[in-house]
Structure formats: structure tokens, C-alpha cells
Design an enzyme around this catalytic site. Structure first.
Site, PDB file in Angstrom:
ATOM      1  N   CYS A 153      57.562  41.935  38.266  1.00 30.87           N
ATOM      2  CA  CYS A 153      59.218  41.699  38.297  1.00 30.87           C
ATOM      3  C   CYS A 153      59.425  41.481  36.706  1.00 30.87           C
ATOM      4  CB  CYS A 153      58.849  40.140  38.192  1.00 30.87           C
ATOM      5  SG  CYS A 153      58.382  39.419  40.890  1.00 30.87           S
ATOM      6  N   ARG A 158      56.395  41.537  28.762  1.00 32.86           N
ATOM      7  CA  ARG A 158      55.058  41.706  29.002  1.00 32.86           C
ATOM      8  C   ARG A 158      54.124  42.459  27.638  1.00 32.86           C
ATOM      9  NH1 ARG A 158      54.489  39.045  34.851  1.00 32.86           N
ATOM     10  NH2 ARG A 158      55.548  40.922  35.524  1.00 32.86           N
ATOM     11  N   ASP A 341      55.365  30.015  36.457  1.00 34.17           N
ATOM     12  CA  ASP A 341      55.718  30.628  37.564  1.00 34.17           C
ATOM     13  C   ASP A 341      56.074  29.301  38.630  1.00 34.17           C
ATOM     14  OD1 ASP A 341      54.694  33.253  37.245  1.00 34.17           O
ATOM     15  OD2 ASP A 341      53.251  32.916  38.194  1.00 34.17           O
TER      16      ASP A 341
END
Length: 466
Positions: A153, A158, A341
Site C-alpha cells: 500500500c 518504508r 493499521d
């Protein structure tokens, strides 16, 4: 007629004579076909009531599937979630010679004794972040691996620098060429590794490689998430020697060989948390079953703060939202803090609370992209950098919205369940990356939601729900 032919660079391509080519690494065609038009159609206003069974943890499953390649003996994995990410990873594993037999929808037998290629490269495998777990697994077993740079996503940067640092500390050469991360080593030797930032991915990758290195490895500032612990338990069940998982110091004694195992994946804390917040937002009464309540403590604490009732039993948590939701402040943190999350889900809930709430995102810098969609439904949210300031609105109204990523997509579905009127959620392929039978489970709780493929099906849904 089927035949195998070698790609100019890497990977096998399966050709159907006189027809289309299908990528054996990812099964791209089969997974992409038919998803473009799929949407969730939702009529809001029904409180969710009842019980829902939580599946296996997606993030644990992806690490455990990769780790299953580290032995030549057969491994049986139970409670495997049947979601797009696990399917793609299994297809990638099959492309290099791993034999995967599906016993049933949630159980697989894996045998990796005939791996014939250590390169995994494909446009589709790039889209799942966990593709990089095959680096640590294959490096540990074969001292070499090449995997496409991962995607997942688009919720922010990251970096993989901590993975590279860990592999190099174990004695591997690491380079990036042609979009591939290439790792190889004459020998892997245990070492003392301090991770500069808490990284779940780096902790998992280094732990797998170190499990089959010579000597002892210590990982400091390790991630403590439940799926890190689950992977360590799985590796130990195969004969690894890993201690300290779940703390910030993991100690590993390398072993020469791993053996077969039978293992059951833990329940998914994020799926559970999503249904818990769905109960809160819809003023419902939902019991989530097959969970480990301790993994949900930070989520339960916030639900209690905003005025929900939360009842825990051995393997279930019940959430009742009998009164108006109150405001609170939230900061996402590595486990055992509030999960990043779960950030979109709590923002949806706070958007309907009384007063002003502040949510600070400390893990990913680009995780508020869904706020524009929520604003279209009537939310009063102002984003400043990594902080969202939320003035509770009286209600949401139905709208056509787009899922920007996995968790935000699920949160927007929850918003639609609470909204007046009909909402349509596009790009549900993101949601299906991590939620199995999401709309079916919601239907079982009384939600008016359906998956539609055409404009005609959408109109039929609208007529049906009035």
C-alpha cells in the site's frame, strides 16, 4: 496445450498455445481479471449485531509461508487466511519450485525440497510488501536470493535499509540492480545487530536468515508485534533456537538444518480490531471470536475511552456501543502501542464522536490520504503534517468513495455502514488484500452490503435496499 518457456531475464512463463500468456510467478492475469469493476455497495444505518469469526493473521501468514521454504521436509500450516496477498506469495513460491498443496481453504502443505530458482521477479509480486520475506528465508537456506523491490500500500516511505544492515552484519553482500534486491554470502555468521528503528520487516527478515547462520545472533531494538512472535514460534517448531521474541532483544543460535512441522497461525488482530470499531461506529453489539484478547488491549482501551462497553473472555471480545461516542487522543506506536493499521478505523469512529479528537500518526507519513474521501461523507477533519484534528460530526452521508489502501479501504466501508443513504466504495482490490469475505462477514452481522460488478448490479442493489 501448456508449455514452459524461459523468460529472457528471470522466471518461468506459462504459455497457452493460441491464447494469452500467464505469469507463473504471480498468476497476474488470473488475479487481475475481473477486479477492475468490483465495488462494495453499502446502505448504511443498520447497527451491526451478532458474532463474527476472525481468520488467521495476514502478516503472520506471509512471514510463515516464506519461512516454510527453509526446510526440505513437508510443513503443514493451518488457519491460513484466504486473501489476495497470501495467494500471490504462494504463487511466487510455486514459481521457484515450491510444492503447495491446499488441503482446504485455510490449510496448506508445503514442500520446498525442489526449489530450482532463487530469483523472484514480477510486476505483481512487487505489489505485496511481504515479498521481501523470501530474501531472509532463501538467504538463510541457500546463501543467496534475488527478489523484486517490494511495494504494498502507498502509505508512505518504508525503507529497507535496516534489512540490508542486518544481512550485511551476518556476512552477506547486498546490492540493488535492475529493480532487484540481490543478497548472497559465502557463509552467514551470527552477529550483534542493533536496529536503528523498530522495524517489523527487518526483525523478521534478519531472524529468518540468522536462524540458519553459524553461531549466535542478537537483535536489539527488535519489533515486538504478535506476528514476530508467531514466526519465532513457527521457526522453533521446525528446530530453530530463538529466544526473546516479543521483547526488544531477540537471541538466536543458528542451526544447520530445519525440519518439518505442523503449525496454526494466530488470529488477525487487525481484522478483529476492524470489526470492533465497526460495532462502535454503527452503534452495534458485536462479539469477535477466535481472538487473543491480549493482542487487542490497545484497541480495547481506546474503545473504552470513547464510551463503548468491552467484555473479554478467553478467546473472544464483545463490543457494545449503547451511548454516544466521546472524543480522545491517539498516537500510533509500535506494539504494544496503538497500531498504525488501526488508525483509519479509529478516525472514522472519532469523526462521529462528540468534541474534538487528535490523532497522531508516528509510523507512516502518508497515511491520511483517505481523509478527503471521509470528508465527502461529512467528516470534519483537518490534517496538519502527521496529525489529524477531528471535530465530531453528527452524521455521515452516503457517497461514492475510493479505497486508497488496505486499512483505509476497510475504514471507509465502516463509514458507509454508519452513513445515511447508499455509499459505493471503489478499488476494493486493496481491501481484499487483507480481509477474507469482508462483505459476507458484515452481512452476517446485519449490514446491507454487497459486492457489485456492473452498473446494473449497483442499481439492483439500490432498488433492493430502498
Amino acid at each position: 496445450m501448456l508449455k514452459l518457456c524461459r523468460n529472457r531475464r528471470h522466471g518461468w512463463i506459462l504459455n497457452r498455445s493460441g491464447s494469452r500468456a500467464v505469469c507463473a510467478v504471480s498468476g497476474q492475469e488470473s488475479l487481475n481479471r475481473g477486479y477492475a469493476m468490483e465495488q462494495y455497495a453499502i446502505k448504511g444505518g443498520n447497527p451491526l449485531v451478532g458474532e463474527v469469526e476472525i481468520g488467521g493473521a495476514k502478516n503472520a501468514a506471509l512471514a510463515i509461508l516464506a519461512a516454510a521454504t527453509m526446510t526440505d521436509e513437508t510443513v503443514l500450516i493451518e488457519n491460513l487466511p484466504d486473501v489476495r496477498d497470501t495467494k500471490v506469495l504462494i504463487q511466487a513460491m510455486e514459481s521457484i519450485g515450491v510444492i503447495v498443496n491446499r488441503i482446504d481453504r485455510h490449510t496448506v502443505k508445503i514442500n520446498a525440497s525442489h526449489i530450482h530458482d532463487l530469483t523472484i521477479e514480477d510486476d505483481y509480486i512487487k505489489k505485496i510488501r511481504a515479498s521481501y520475506y523470501l530474501l531472509g528465508a532463501l538467504l538463510g537456506k541457500y546463501r543467496k536470493a534475488e527478489v523484486s523491490l517490494p511495494g504494498g500500500c502507498n502509505i508512505g516511505l518504508r525503507p529497507i535499509d535496516q534489512h540490508i544492515k542486518g544481512f550485511r552484519a551476518l556476512g552477506a553482500n547486498v546490492r540493488i540492480e535492475h529493480g532487484l534486491i540481490i543478497t548472497e554470502a559465502e557463509e552467514l555468521r551470527g552477529n550483534h545487530i542493533y536496529l536503528d528503528v523498530v522495524s517489523v520487516g527487518a526483525t523478521i527478515n534478519v531472524m529468518m536468515a540468522a536462524a540458519m547462520a553459524t553461531g549466535k545472533t542478537t537483535i536489539e531494538n527488535a519489533a515486538k508485534e504478535p506476528h514476530v512472535v508467531d514466526l519465532a514460534n513457527f521457526l522453533n517448531s521446525m528446530g530453530a533456537d530463538i529466544k526473546g521474541a516479543g521483547t526488544d532483544v531477540i537471541r538466536i543460535k543458528g542451526v544447520a538444518k530445519l525440519h518439518g512441522s505442523e503449525y496454526t497461525i494466530i488470529p488477525d488482530q487487525i481484522e478483529a480490531g476492524t470489526f470492533m470499531f465497526a460495532a462502535a461506529v454503527t452503534k452495534g453489539d458485536v462479539t469477535v471470536k477466535n481472538v487473543i484478547p491480549k493482542h487487542l488491549e490497545s484497541i480495547s482501551a481506546k474503545l473504552l475511552e470513547i464510551g463503548c462497553e468491552v467484555e473479554e473472555s478467553d478467546d473472544a471480545v464483545r463490543v457494545v456501543a449503547a451511548k454516544p461516542l466521546g472524543h480522545t487522543h491517539v498516537k500510533t506506536l509500535p506494539y504494544p502501542g496503538f497500531p498504525t493499521d488501526m488508525q483509519p478505523q479509529i478516525v472514522v469512529a472519532l469523526g462521529l464522536s462528540t468534541g474534538t479528537s487528535i490523532v497522531t500518526e508516528s509510523i507512516f507519513e502518508n497515511r491520511f490520504k483517505y481523509v478527503d474521501e471521509l470528508t465527502r461523507m461529512g467528516a470534519n477533519i483537518k490534517v496538519e503534517g502527521n496529525t489529524a484534528i477531528i471535530d465530531g460530526a453528527e452524521r455521515y452521508t452516503g457517497a461514492s468513495i475510493t479505497a486508497p489502501d488496505l486499512r483505509a479501504g476497510a475504514a471507509l466501508v465502516i463509514a458507509g455502514l454508519a452513513a445515511e443513504g447508499v455509499s459505493v466504495v471503489d478499488d476494493i482490490k486493496f481491501i481484499e488484500r487483507g480481509y477474507e469475505d469482508f462483505h459476507i462477514k458484515l452481512q452476517s452481522l446485519g449490514a446491507q452490503i454487497d459486492k457489485v460488478n456492473t452498473e446494473r448490479e449497483l442499481q439492483k442493489f439500490k432498488l433492493k435496499v430502498g
